[in-house]
Write a protein that holds these residues in place. Structure first.
Motif, PDB file in Angstrom:
ATOM      1  N   ILE A  94       0.839  -1.203   0.000  1.00 47.90           N
ATOM      2  CA  ILE A  94       0.000   0.000   0.000  1.00 47.90           C
ATOM      3  C   ILE A  94       0.870   1.248   0.000  1.00 47.90           C
ATOM      4  O   ILE A  94       0.612   2.203  -0.744  1.00 47.90           O
ATOM      5  CB  ILE A  94      -0.965  -0.020   1.209  1.00 47.90           C
ATOM      6  CG1 ILE A  94      -2.011  -1.111   1.019  1.00 47.90           C
ATOM      7  CG2 ILE A  94      -1.623   1.346   1.406  1.00 47.90           C
ATOM      8  CD1 ILE A  94      -2.808  -1.418   2.271  1.00 47.90           C
ATOM      9  N   LEU A  95       1.913   1.276   0.817  1.00 50.85           N
ATOM     10  CA  LEU A  95       2.814   2.426   0.853  1.00 50.85           C
ATOM     11  C   LEU A  95       3.508   2.623  -0.496  1.00 50.85           C
ATOM     12  O   LEU A  95       3.657   3.749  -0.962  1.00 50.85           O
ATOM     13  CB  LEU A  95       3.838   2.273   1.978  1.00 50.85           C
ATOM     14  CG  LEU A  95       3.263   2.380   3.394  1.00 50.85           C
ATOM     15  CD1 LEU A  95       4.294   1.922   4.413  1.00 50.85           C
ATOM     16  CD2 LEU A  95       2.798   3.798   3.683  1.00 50.85           C
ATOM     17  N   ALA A  96       3.925   1.538  -1.123  1.00 45.98           N
ATOM     18  CA  ALA A  96       4.581   1.636  -2.436  1.00 45.98           C
ATOM     19  C   ALA A  96       3.625   2.237  -3.466  1.00 45.98           C
ATOM     20  O   ALA A  96       4.031   3.078  -4.280  1.00 45.98           O
ATOM     21  CB  ALA A  96       5.068   0.260  -2.890  1.00 45.98           C
ATOM     22  N   MET A  97       2.363   1.856  -3.421  1.00 53.60           N
ATOM     23  CA  MET A  97       1.389   2.424  -4.355  1.00 53.60           C
ATOM     24  C   MET A  97       1.160   3.901  -4.052  1.00 53.60           C
ATOM     25  O   MET A  97       1.125   4.735  -4.963  1.00 53.60           O
ATOM     26  CB  MET A  97       0.071   1.654  -4.284  1.00 53.60           C
ATOM     27  CG  MET A  97       0.124   0.303  -4.967  1.00 53.60           C
ATOM     28  SD  MET A  97      -1.483  -0.497  -5.008  1.00 53.60           S
ATOM     29  CE  MET A  97      -1.335  -1.620  -3.647  1.00 53.60           C
ATOM     30  N   ALA A  98       1.029   4.241  -2.779  1.00 56.22           N
ATOM     31  CA  ALA A  98       0.785   5.634  -2.393  1.00 56.22           C
ATOM     32  C   ALA A  98       1.959   6.535  -2.762  1.00 56.22           C
ATOM     33  O   ALA A  98       1.770   7.706  -3.081  1.00 56.22           O
ATOM     34  CB  ALA A  98       0.505   5.722  -0.889  1.00 56.22           C
ATOM     35  N   GLU A  99       3.162   5.997  -2.728  1.00 58.40           N
ATOM     36  CA  GLU A  99       4.367   6.773  -3.043  1.00 58.40           C
ATOM     37  C   GLU A  99       4.703   6.751  -4.528  1.00 58.40           C
ATOM     38  O   GLU A  99       5.698   7.343  -4.945  1.00 58.40           O
ATOM     39  CB  GLU A  99       5.544   6.227  -2.234  1.00 58.40           C
ATOM     40  CG  GLU A  99       5.365   6.433  -0.741  1.00 58.40           C
ATOM     41  CD  GLU A  99       6.355   5.639   0.089  1.00 58.40           C
ATOM     42  OE1 GLU A  99       7.169   4.864  -0.471  1.00 58.40           O
ATOM     43  OE2 GLU A  99       6.305   5.779   1.330  1.00 58.40           O
ATOM     44  N   GLY A 100       3.916   6.058  -5.339  1.00 53.98           N
ATOM     45  CA  GLY A 100       4.172   5.994  -6.770  1.00 53.98           C
ATOM     46  C   GLY A 100       5.259   5.020  -7.172  1.00 53.98           C
ATOM     47  O   GLY A 100       5.743   5.031  -8.293  1.00 53.98           O
ATOM     48  N   ARG A 101       5.663   4.149  -6.260  1.00 58.10           N
ATOM     49  CA  ARG A 101       6.703   3.162  -6.561  1.00 58.10           C
ATOM     50  C   ARG A 101       6.128   1.889  -7.154  1.00 58.10           C
ATOM     51  O   ARG A 101       6.868   1.021  -7.599  1.00 58.10           O
ATOM     52  CB  ARG A 101       7.505   2.817  -5.304  1.00 58.10           C
ATOM     53  CG  ARG A 101       8.280   3.970  -4.733  1.00 58.10           C
ATOM     54  CD  ARG A 101       9.108   3.571  -3.509  1.00 58.10           C
ATOM     55  NE  ARG A 101       8.280   3.337  -2.328  1.00 58.10           N
ATOM     56  CZ  ARG A 101       8.149   2.169  -1.711  1.00 58.10           C
ATOM     57  NH1 ARG A 101       8.781   1.101  -2.147  1.00 58.10           N
ATOM     58  NH2 ARG A 101       7.378   2.053  -0.634  1.00 58.10           N
ATOM     59  N   ALA A 102       4.811   1.749  -7.128  1.00 56.68           N
ATOM     60  CA  ALA A 102       4.138   0.565  -7.676  1.00 56.68           C
ATOM     61  C   ALA A 102       2.822   1.027  -8.286  1.00 56.68           C
ATOM     62  O   ALA A 102       2.235   2.019  -7.848  1.00 56.68           O
ATOM     63  CB  ALA A 102       3.872  -0.456  -6.563  1.00 56.68           C
ATOM     64  N   PRO A 103       2.352   0.305  -9.319  1.00 57.45           N
ATOM     65  CA  PRO A 103       1.068   0.688  -9.919  1.00 57.45           C
ATOM     66  C   PRO A 103      -0.083   0.478  -8.936  1.00 57.45           C
ATOM     67  O   PRO A 103      -0.033  -0.428  -8.103  1.00 57.45           O
ATOM     68  CB  PRO A 103       0.947  -0.229 -11.132  1.00 57.45           C
ATOM     69  CG  PRO A 103       1.928  -1.329 -10.920  1.00 57.45           C
ATOM     70  CD  PRO A 103       2.966  -0.840  -9.964  1.00 57.45           C
TER      71      PRO A 103
END
Length: 108
Positions: A94-103
């Motif tokens: 979830i953090l990766a998605m929120a930070e734009g590091r994951a789709p």
């Protein structure tokens, strides 16, 4: 990254803004009209409330993740490795998605 919080429901209830109410550098009164810099507009009141809380939810989840990502997890398998779907694994995705590091996509 994203606009720092806090965010709030702006004037009219269908926009989410930040708390910037200093001099209006837009030269057209946009900040005063909306009640801050617009984060998003034309949303339902229930969605506006959820969106307005996003920075605080992000900070809470990130803080929780930082405290727990190296801790033993109740959902870990016998080898001590985190299995997919654990709370820590989900928080990391979830953090990766929120930070734009994951789709953006479902978190299972």
């Amino acid at each position: 990254m994203f606009t720092p919080g806090p965010w709030r429901i702006g004037n009219g209830g269908s926009v989410v803004t930040d708390h910037s109410m200093g001099p209006d550098d837009t030269n057209d009164g946009t900040r005063a009209f909306y009640g801050g810099n617009v984060i998003c507009e034309t949303v339902t009141p229930s969605n506006a409330a959820l969106i307005a809380m996003a920075p605080e939810m992000y900070e809470f989840l990130n803080s929780w993740y930082q405290r727990n990502h190296n801790a033993p997890d109740h959902d870990a398998d016998d080898g001590g490795e985190l299995s997919p779907g654990t709370s820590v694994d989900r928080a990391e995705r979830i953090l990766a998605m929120a930070e734009g590091r994951a789709p953006i996509g479902p978190v299972v």
